[in-house]
Design an enzyme around this catalytic site. Structure first.
Site, PDB file in Angstrom:
ATOM      1  N   ASP A 144       0.865  -1.178   0.000  1.00 47.07           N
ATOM      2  CA  ASP A 144       0.000   0.000   0.000  1.00 47.07           C
ATOM      3  C   ASP A 144       0.903   1.230   0.000  1.00 47.07           C
ATOM      4  OD1 ASP A 144      -2.310   1.707   0.545  1.00 47.07           O
ATOM      5  OD2 ASP A 144      -3.238  -0.080   1.405  1.00 47.07           O
ATOM      6  N   HIS A 167     -11.238  -2.630   3.826  1.00 43.60           N
ATOM      7  CA  HIS A 167     -11.052  -2.314   5.245  1.00 43.60           C
ATOM      8  C   HIS A 167     -11.746  -1.010   5.661  1.00 43.60           C
ATOM      9  CE1 HIS A 167      -8.276   0.055   2.994  1.00 43.60           C
ATOM     10  NE2 HIS A 167      -7.977   0.776   4.059  1.00 43.60           N
ATOM     11  N   ASP A 168     -12.328  -0.305   4.712  1.00 43.36           N
ATOM     12  CA  ASP A 168     -13.018   0.951   5.023  1.00 43.36           C
ATOM     13  C   ASP A 168     -14.540   0.794   5.019  1.00 43.36           C
ATOM     14  OD1 ASP A 168     -10.615   2.410   5.187  1.00 43.36           O
ATOM     15  OD2 ASP A 168     -10.620   2.796   3.029  1.00 43.36           O
TER      16      ASP A 168
HETATM   17  C1  GLC Z   1      -7.697   5.508   2.301  1.00 42.34           C
HETATM   18  C2  GLC Z   1      -7.575   4.258   3.136  1.00 42.34           C
HETATM   19  C3  GLC Z   1      -8.124   4.538   4.501  1.00 42.34           C
HETATM   20  C4  GLC Z   1      -7.326   5.648   5.123  1.00 42.34           C
HETATM   21  C5  GLC Z   1      -7.285   6.879   4.218  1.00 42.34           C
HETATM   22  C6  GLC Z   1      -6.213   7.837   4.662  1.00 42.34           C
HETATM   23  O1  GLC Z   1      -9.001   5.855   2.082  1.00 42.34           O
HETATM   24  O2  GLC Z   1      -8.216   3.195   2.507  1.00 42.34           O
HETATM   25  O3  GLC Z   1      -8.128   3.404   5.319  1.00 42.34           O
HETATM   26  O4  GLC Z   1      -7.897   5.992   6.356  1.00 42.34           O
HETATM   27  O5  GLC Z   1      -6.979   6.556   2.884  1.00 42.34           O
HETATM   28  O6  GLC Z   1      -4.946   7.339   4.345  1.00 42.34           O
END
Ligand code: GLC
Ligand code: CA
Length: 571
Positions: A98, A338-339
């Site tokens: 990531d 995960h969101d």
């Molecule tokens: C993306 C990620 C999320 C994170 C955000 C800030 O949306 O998927 O989990 O909180 O970016 O990095």
């Protein structure tokens, strides 16, 4: 020319903190992932995407990075990482990391230098501005402790609250689109762009196979940082007009692709909130990204989290993306991450039709054109967890939301009702490996309480049960791998207005497949002239289908899914 590897892949997303704890500290880690590679290989996935594993104070569970070349201490060491990478490769799988480009942690040395003085060489690596009243305009304190007159503009953080934080040391505000501990990098500064490209190359040189790129549509901000209409209540397409998918962002993407990705056989997957289907080709064509994760279908849910599935709207959205990229780009297919809360709780029926609805939703998205993603636990048919009090929520977004709703006078019960349905914590409970204590995830106390369903819903139990959601996912993966038409055939929707059945074909030449999914809790009659359903051509189903004579119609049980091989004849 053969297709790039990622077009034939199924990508499994791991949230390392919650996947497997190897040393009993309650936190998942890299040796834990290593210990479970056999499971992933058995499942049949080809690539793993790990959410951030880099050094981080964990304000946002690793999306706040303080060292891009270090491994988070809780997750292990660089030796653990190297071993994991080797073992993934030895099994013929790929590893995707990531890449968080939009912001760092406030503990990153770059930001520490940047905030130390207005003259520091790193000052311009972040986005600093005077408050509205100008520097020191008033002895009184305004919003966020800044000078009276307030922050430089009215932007809202995506995690709620103002997107600016006043920093008394130098008397200016810095921009943070996410938490105040995630200051935005200034992508207008070429030195920032070079540093991030070098970071990506450093990992590619180490042998990783690509990146999911976090928040990539936010890299560009409208020059001058003008005020925005408040995003609350605005339709999705209009929210955040000055920092999401702003004209010019693709120049950054193109430069990054040229500087960082072009020399590697890497999968590059942009998290592309705010990009519409008719803009997608520009993101994935030529030398830019491999694919983007779009969010129109998840906004369908989040704009009305209590409403249930609007199937015609879902079909319109997904169909738009399928058609927009056919022959011109490539889609990323996902229904969980995960969101998002668990898809079974959003669009299925975990109480009455757990297996059927989990497998019908799986069939619906998995056989479309593009690369399917599976988020850990999705393959088990996990549902949302249970929260008893507001103290059960740990996610930074949830904590903010609780504070703000309380400030607005909402009572705790109402807040609990909202967050139980919407919280990201739902997807982050530990992976349930078996029915033993702590779901077999940890011998210590897990950082987040396991979903209490784990005694019934876990890997060991589902592996042993041929009718489980898990074994169904395994069959889906194998089917897709075996059938070129399911990877490269053309998508076409049938019954475009049907409110219960999502039906589509994948066609390659004169033959292909028909995918039928009843996504409702009632029986649904299917009929379509021109495609014959033959029992011996049924290649997958999520329940017993009694032998039937060839025909053009059938009655689908609640959440029944079937996949038939079909001939398209001389249409
Ligand atoms: C993306 C990620 C999320 C994170 C955000 C800030 O949306 O998927 O989990 O909180 O970016 O990095
Ligand atoms: Ca651990």
């Amino acid at each position: 020319m053969t297709a790039p590897w990622w077009k034939d892949a199924v990508i499994y997303q791991i949230y390392p903190r919650s996947f497997m704890d190897s040393n009993g500290d309650g936190i998942g880690d890299l040796p834990g992932i290593l210990a479970r590679l056999d499971y992933l290989q058995w499942l049949g996935v080809n690539a793993l995407w790990l959410c951030p594993i880099f050094t981080s104070p964990n304000d946002d569970n690793g999306y706040d990075i303080s060292d891009y070349q270090g491994i988070m201490a809780e997750f292990g060491t660089m030796e653990d990482f190297d071993r994991l990478l080797d073992e993934v490769h030895r099994r013929g799988m790929r590893l995707i990391l990531d890449l968080v480009l939009n912001h760092t942690s406030d503990e990153h040395p770059w930001f520490k230098a940047s905030r130390s003085s207005r003259d520091d060489p790193k000052r311009d690596w972040y986005i600093w501005r005077d408050g509205r009243g100008g520097p020191g305009s008033s002895p009184r304190r305004g919003l966020n402790g800044g000078p009276d007159g307030g922050p430089p503009n009215n932007w809202e953080s995506i995690f709620k609250g103002p997107a600016w934080q006043y920093d008394a040391a130098t008397g200016q505000y810095f921009l943070h689109l996410f938490s105040p501990r995630q200051p935005d990098l200034n992508w207008e500064n070429p030195a920032v762009r070079k540093a991030m490209a070098a970071t990506a190359r450093w990992w590619l040189d180490k042998g990783v196979d690509g990146f999911r790129i976090d928040a990539i549509t936010h890299l560009k901000k409208t020059p001058g940082l003008p005020d925005a209409p408040n995003p609350d209540g605005l339709p999705f397409a209009w929210a955040y007009p000055h920092h999401r998918n702003v004209p010019g962002v693709l120049d950054f993407v193109e430069e990054l692709a040229a500087d960082a990705f072009r020399d590697y056989d890497a999968a590059t997957i942009g998290e592309a909130n705010g990009v519409a289907a008719d803009q997608a080709e520009a993101w994935v064509s030529g030398q830019r990204l491999s694919m983007i994760l779009q969010f129109e279908h998840s906004h369908l849910w989040s704009s009305q989290p209590h409403a249930g599935l609007d199937l015609p709207a879902l079909r319109r959205i997904l169909g738009r993306w399928q058609h927009a990229l056919h022959g011109r780009g490539w889609n990323a297919l996902f229904i969980e991450n995960h969101d998002l809360p668990r898809v079974l709780s959003r669009w299925g029926d975990p109480q009455r039709h757990r297996r059927a609805s989990a497998t019908a939703l799986a069939t619906m998205y998995f056989l479309m054109e593009g690369t399917p993603f599976i988020y850990q636990g999705q393959e088990l048919g996990m549902a949302n967890t249970r929260f008893d009090t507001l103290d059960d929520f740990v996610d930074v977004y949830a904590r903010n939301r609780i504070r703000r709703m309380r400030e607005a006078g909402q009572d705790d019960d109402a807040i609990l009702r909202e967050l139980a349905v919407t919280s990201r914590d739902n997807a982050r409970t530990p992976m349930p490996w078996d029915a033993s204590a702590n779901a077999g995830f940890s011998s210590g106390t897990p950082w987040l309480r396991p979903n209490p369903d784990y005694r019934e819903i876990n890997v060991a139990g589902e592996r042993a049960d041929p009718a489980s959601v898990l074994n169904y996912y395994r069959r889906l993966i194998a089917l897709r791998a075996a059938e070129p038409a399911l990877r490269h055939g053309r998508y076409g929707a049938l019954l475009e207005r049907n409110p219960q059945i999502y039906a589509y074909t994948r066609r390659q030449g004169g033959s292909g497949f028909l995918v039928l999914c009843n996504l409702s809790g009632q029986p649904a009659p299917y009929q379509h002239r021109g495609l014959r359903l033959r029992h011996e051509a049924l290649v997958l189903a999520n329940r017993e289908v009694a032998p039937h004579p060839p025909g053009i119609a059938c009655l689908l049980a609640p959440y029944e899914a079937r996949v038939y091989r079909v001939d398209f004849g001389a249409e």
